[in-house]
Design an enzyme around this catalytic site. Structure first.
Site, short mmCIF file in Angstrom:
data_model
loop_
_atom_site.label_atom_id
_atom_site.label_comp_id
_atom_site.label_asym_id
_atom_site.label_seq_id
_atom_site.Cartn_x
_atom_site.Cartn_y
_atom_site.Cartn_z
N ALA A 179 0.86 -1.19 0.00
CA ALA A 179 0.00 0.00 0.00
C ALA A 179 0.89 1.24 0.00
O ALA A 179 2.04 1.18 0.44
CB ALA A 179 -0.88 -0.01 1.24
N GLY B 25 0.76 -5.09 1.24
CA GLY B 25 -0.37 -5.21 0.32
C GLY B 25 0.03 -5.83 -1.01
O GLY B 25 -0.81 -6.41 -1.71
N GLU C 99 -0.23 -9.39 -0.43
CA GLU C 99 -1.66 -9.70 -0.29
C GLU C 99 -2.35 -9.75 -1.65
O GLU C 99 -3.22 -10.59 -1.90
CB GLU C 99 -2.32 -8.69 0.63
N GLU D 273 3.60 -5.31 7.26
CA GLU D 273 2.78 -4.24 7.85
C GLU D 273 3.08 -3.98 9.33
O GLU D 273 3.02 -2.84 9.79
CB GLU D 273 1.29 -4.57 7.70
C1 LIG Z 1 -6.39 2.61 3.33
C2 LIG Z 1 -6.19 1.39 4.07
C3 LIG Z 1 -5.05 0.67 3.55
C4 LIG Z 1 -5.17 -0.75 3.91
C5 LIG Z 1 -3.85 -1.35 3.77
C6 LIG Z 1 -3.96 -2.79 3.81
C7 LIG Z 1 -2.74 -3.41 4.29
C8 LIG Z 1 -1.54 -3.09 3.53
C9 LIG Z 1 -0.60 -2.34 4.09
C10 LIG Z 1 0.67 -2.13 3.43
O1 LIG Z 1 0.95 -2.62 2.37
S1 LIG Z 1 1.75 -1.13 4.23
C11 LIG Z 1 3.15 -1.10 3.19
C12 LIG Z 1 3.91 -2.36 3.25
N1 LIG Z 1 5.10 -2.25 2.49
C13 LIG Z 1 6.31 -2.23 3.00
O2 LIG Z 1 6.51 -2.35 4.16
C14 LIG Z 1 7.45 -2.07 2.04
C15 LIG Z 1 8.12 -0.77 2.28
N2 LIG Z 1 9.19 -0.54 1.34
C16 LIG Z 1 10.36 -1.21 1.38
O3 LIG Z 1 10.60 -2.07 2.18
C17 LIG Z 1 11.39 -0.78 0.39
O4 LIG Z 1 11.10 0.51 0.00
C18 LIG Z 1 11.48 -1.69 -0.84
C19 LIG Z 1 10.13 -1.89 -1.48
C20 LIG Z 1 12.09 -3.03 -0.45
C21 LIG Z 1 12.44 -1.00 -1.87
O5 LIG Z 1 13.67 -0.75 -1.24
P1 LIG Z 1 14.75 0.20 -1.92
O6 LIG Z 1 15.92 0.18 -1.03
O7 LIG Z 1 14.92 -0.19 -3.32
O8 LIG Z 1 14.13 1.64 -1.97
P2 LIG Z 1 13.70 2.59 -0.77
O9 LIG Z 1 14.74 3.65 -0.64
O10 LIG Z 1 13.34 1.85 0.42
O11 LIG Z 1 12.39 3.24 -1.36
C22 LIG Z 1 12.40 4.07 -2.50
C23 LIG Z 1 11.38 5.16 -2.32
O12 LIG Z 1 10.09 4.56 -2.30
C24 LIG Z 1 9.39 4.92 -1.12
N3 LIG Z 1 8.54 3.80 -0.74
C25 LIG Z 1 8.90 2.53 -0.55
N4 LIG Z 1 7.84 1.77 -0.25
C26 LIG Z 1 6.78 2.60 -0.24
C27 LIG Z 1 5.39 2.39 0.00
N5 LIG Z 1 4.90 1.20 0.30
N6 LIG Z 1 4.61 3.46 -0.05
C28 LIG Z 1 5.08 4.69 -0.37
N7 LIG Z 1 6.39 4.94 -0.62
C29 LIG Z 1 7.21 3.89 -0.56
C30 LIG Z 1 10.48 5.19 -0.11
O13 LIG Z 1 10.01 6.00 0.91
C31 LIG Z 1 11.54 5.85 -0.97
O14 LIG Z 1 11.17 7.18 -1.17
P3 LIG Z 1 11.84 8.34 -0.31
O15 LIG Z 1 11.36 8.18 1.09
O16 LIG Z 1 13.32 8.14 -0.42
O17 LIG Z 1 11.32 9.57 -0.95
#
Ligand SMILES: CCCCCCC/C=C/C(=O)SCCNC(=O)CCNC(=O)[C@H](O)C(C)(C)COP(=O)(O)OP(=O)(O)OC[C@H]1O[C@@H](n2cnc3c(N)ncnc32)[C@H](O)[C@@H]1OP(=O)(O)O
Length: 719
Positions: free
Chosen positions: A61, A100, A103, A123
């Site tokens: 997400a 997500g 999921e 999450e």
């Molecule tokens: C409205 C209700 C919603 C219901 C939700 C239902 C349940 C679901 C919830 C979720 O999915 S919560 C999100 C879960 N995801 C994560 O935990 C993954 C988070 N991201 C990472 O672990 C890493 O970013 C990566 C995907 C492994 C990539 O790693 P990498 O080292 O290649 O890059 P990063 O420097 O970490 O990230 C680049 C850039 O992207 C931004 N970012 C990463 N993931 C997200 C995200 N899920 N959402 C928004 N932005 C994301 C990260 O912040 C970086 O940007 P900057 O901060 O540097 O600007």
């Protein structure tokens, strides 16, 4: 945001296109909904593949949407629609499938993963639970114990482990999208009755209640007050005990509580803060994006004590050639054995070969002549370090970066011992250096942006979270620790016990309270520093001046323990008693309690009842106040730098977001009011005097933490 194409005649290929990580933003979700509709209504499409562009399936997400007014199609019905499809849908997982994203893949009927892909329901690390059906589908797919493990920890699994657990159906070394398309062709037209995970019964061990009770107990113990892991257990329990639809209701109910919690805000703040610290800047205007690091091929470590050994291992593990120098014979022999052992254990854990051949050992400092970067890790003594830097400056080839692992000494003074002070920076590792994630990169007024950029890049290569900070006594972490330790001692003088103080801090979420942590680090370390500062005055037993040094309140309690040879765990006695020297389990020590009573009597102090709130306010607000001073002095560029240092280096509970974030949650006006209160009560404690920056932030309406940098800039320009 999701592109639809038809490939191999009959496969509908849906490609998520939301750089950088294909997060499921409102637009991306709408794109998927539209593309799925199109695929299902197109008679030429017999099966579907969902993939992500640029080699990453989906980062979950969109975390940036949380806390905003969320629009667009919700995830749960979107994933249900995919699962309910009468055409087979295959997820092609490359890169990451997290939260997500996984999921979404679990809603598909099949999953094909690239061998290098990582999967996880992450999450919980953001203070949430997998609320797009993850808590209900994963246990049905892989069983309750394995699902509990993944969901409550958020850990990433490799494609190989995912295959073994049954999360994916196929792993490939080839192009995962091509393989998924082949897979989709092979399953077109086949029955999907047995492929919809939500229809599976949840495989449970016979004594479900006992299992959940045991897991809940373990999770509570390790959660240190975090609520999300507990909600995760409750949600999985619903999967094990309720039909799918009711389980989903429970999942949503639990998520609703977490979603708006302060802990979720704190953890999501940490997620972005961890990334923000990489975008460093220096007061000179030098920045991460305009400063080019130099490549380091060969590095050296000088001094193979505990820190030097860990640093040598960390460097070798990145694949660098390392020269490890120790001039003392006994330490040299011991270190060689220890370093090899550390590398072998590390390699065993990761199932790799130990990089033993990466390190060459020498007892002669001349061996560093051809390295690109040196990290000095000799004993914490300025005269000794001065000598080492003078030597390095003449021995090393032109342009070698000279770094010091000092935890508090003046980096600029060391730079002044060299011919090229611009090449000198601090690289302050935390023990054990090959394990702890934090690295403070300390720039002095003469450090070049390239030296800082190189140290930051090397830290990243070593898998560290590196934070660039200015040069001052103790830098950021240890400077803030001083008022915290000081308050803990004052509390003991006034009537508290180590057990009470540690209990309050551990309940707050610290892994170890201040006294247990001091016993672990060794009480003699601070004693030496205080002696060097002229604060230790043996024999000054009683009378009012015994507790005043250099014009301010001072507690000699730590010095008195050291005089008795009580250095903490290593001597078997400190603030606690240990079964034997080196033992780790702190026990109540009646001696210590009588000692405190005698001390109070000797100094005419009447013990009073101190509660947990006072412990927290005095220890934490004194530390936070110093954090504001650090921001005011420009030693840290923003609150995120301080918070990340505390979360990664000092076991500050991540679900409280770091000290500066915590202050913003408590309310800056409240922190200010309590500091004023304690400073009035203890005017001889300068650390309690509220910092100007805090006053000014409160006066300007207590902006939220993400606006502090801007507010500080504005306040500076008004001066
Ligand atoms: C409205 C209700 C919603 C219901 C939700 C239902 C349940 C679901 C919830 C979720 O999915 S919560 C999100 C879960 N995801 C994560 O935990 C993954 C988070 N991201 C990472 O672990 C890493 O970013 C990566 C995907 C492994 C990539 O790693 P990498 O080292 O290649 O890059 P990063 O420097 O970490 O990230 C680049 C850039 O992207 C931004 N970012 C990463 N993931 C997200 C995200 N899920 N959402 C928004 N932005 C994301 C990260 O912040 C970086 O940007 P900057 O901060 O540097 O600007």
């Amino acid at each position: 945001m999701a592109q639809f194409t038809r490939v191999s005649r009959s496969v509908g290929l849906i490609t998520l296109q939301n750089p950088p990580v294909n997060a499921l933003s409102a637009v991306a979700r709408q794109g998927i909904v539209d593309a799925v509709k199109r695929a299902l209504s197109d008679p030429k499409v017999k099966s579907v593949v969902i993939c992500g562009q640029n080699g990453i399936f989906c980062g979950g997400a969109d975390i940036k949407e949380f806390g905003t007014n969320i629009t667009g199609p919700p995830l749960v019905p979107m994933i249900h629609a995919i699962e309910a499809s009468n055409k087979p849908v295959v997820a092609a997982i490359e890169g990451s499938a997290f939260g997500g994203g996984l999921e979404l893949a679990l809603g598909c009927h099949y999953r094909v993963a690239h061998s290098k892909a990582k999967l996880g329901l992450t999450e919980v690390t953001l203070g949430l639970l997998p609320a797009a059906g993850g808590t209900q589908r994963l246990p049905r797919l892989i069983g309750v114990p394995a699902a509990l493990n993944l969901i409550t920890t958020g850990r990433h699994v490799t494609a190989a482990e995912a295959l073994q657990l049954g999360i994916v159906d196929q792993v490939t070394d080839h192009n995962a999208v091509d393989e998924a398309v082949k897979f989709a062709l092979s399953v077109a037209g086949k029955s999907l009755d047995a492929r919809r995970i939500s229809t599976y019964p949840c495989p449970c061990p016979s004594d479900v209640d006992a299992l959940f009770e045991e897991v809940m107990q373990k999770v509570r113990q390790s959660a240190r007050g975090a609520i999300a892991p507990i909600a995760c257990v409750q949600a999985v329990r619903a999967a094990a005990t309720l039909p799918y639809s009711q389980g989903m209701e429970r999942e949503q109910e639990l998520m609703a509580t977490l979603f708006t919690s302060g802990q979720a805000r704190a953890l999501q703040y940490c997620f972005f803060a961890q990334r923000a610290v990489g975008r460093w800047s220096m007061p000179s205007g030098a920045r991460w994006d305009t400063s080019k690091p130099r490549s380091i091929h060969k590095a050296a470590v000088i001094g193979l004590g505990t820190m030097g050994r860990g640093i040598a291992v960390a460097l070798a593990q990145t694949g660098l050639s390392v020269v490890a120098v120790e001039t003392q014979e006994k330490q040299f022999m011991e270190a060689k054995k220890m370093v090899s052992g550390m590398m072998e254990r590390g390699a065993k854990r990761h199932g790799t070969a130990p990089p033993l051949d990466k390190i060459t050992y020498s007892q002669n400092i001349q061996a560093v002549a051809d390295v690109d970067l040196v990290i000095e890790a000799v004993f914490e003594d300025m005269a000794l370090k001065e000598k080492v830097f003078q030597q390095l400056s003449t021995i090393c080839k032109q342009g070698t970066f000279l770094c010091t692992n000092t935890s508090a000494l003046d980096v600029d003074h060391l730079a002044s011992q060299t011919r090229n002070p611009e090449l000198v920076v601090g690289m302050h590792f935390f023990a054990p250096a090959h394990v702890m994630k934090l690295l403070e990169v300390v720039y002095g007024p003469r450090s070049s942006p390239q030296a800082v950029a190189t140290a930051m890049q090397l830290g990243k290569k070593m898998g560290k979270v590196s934070v660039a900070v200015g040069n001052c006594r103790g830098f950021v972490g240890n400077r803030m620790l001083k008022p915290y330790l000081e308050q803990a001692l004052f509390l003991l003088e006034e009537g508290a016990t180590p057990e009470l103080v540690d209990g309050a801090l551990e309940e707050f979420g610290f892994a170890l309270g201040v006294f247990k942590m001091s016993d672990l680090s060794g009480l003699d370390v601070g004693w030496k520093v205080r002696k060097g500062d002229g604060l230790v005055e043996p024999g000054l037993a009683s009378g009012p001046s015994a507790r005043i040094r250099q014009g301010r309140r001072y507690s000699p309690l730590g010095d008195l323990l050291c005089e008795q040879g009580r250095f903490g765990q290593k001597t078997g006695q400190g603030w606690y008693r240990y079964d034997k020297p080196g033992s780790r389990v702190p026990r109540y020590d009646p001696w210590l309690h009588s000692f405190l009573e005698e001390y109070r009597t000797q100094h005419g102090i009447v013990a009073r009842r101190i509660d947990q709130q006072e412990v927290l306010e005095r220890c934490l607000y004194a530390l936070i106040n110093e954090g504001f001073r650090i921001l005011e002095d420009g030693i840290a560029a923003g609150p995120e730098d301080i918070d990340i240092i505390y979360v990664f280096g000092y076991s500050w509970p991540r679900h409280r977001g770091g000290p500066m974030f915590y202050a913003s949650m408590v309310g800056l006006a409240k922190v200010l009011e309590r500091l004023e209160h304690y400073h009035q009560a203890h005017p001889d404690v300068p650390y309690m005097q509220p910092c100007n920056l805090l006053r000014r932030l409160v006066a300007s309406g207590s902006p939220p933490v993400h606006k502090w940098k801007e507010a500080i800039k504005k306040l500076r320009s008004q001066l």
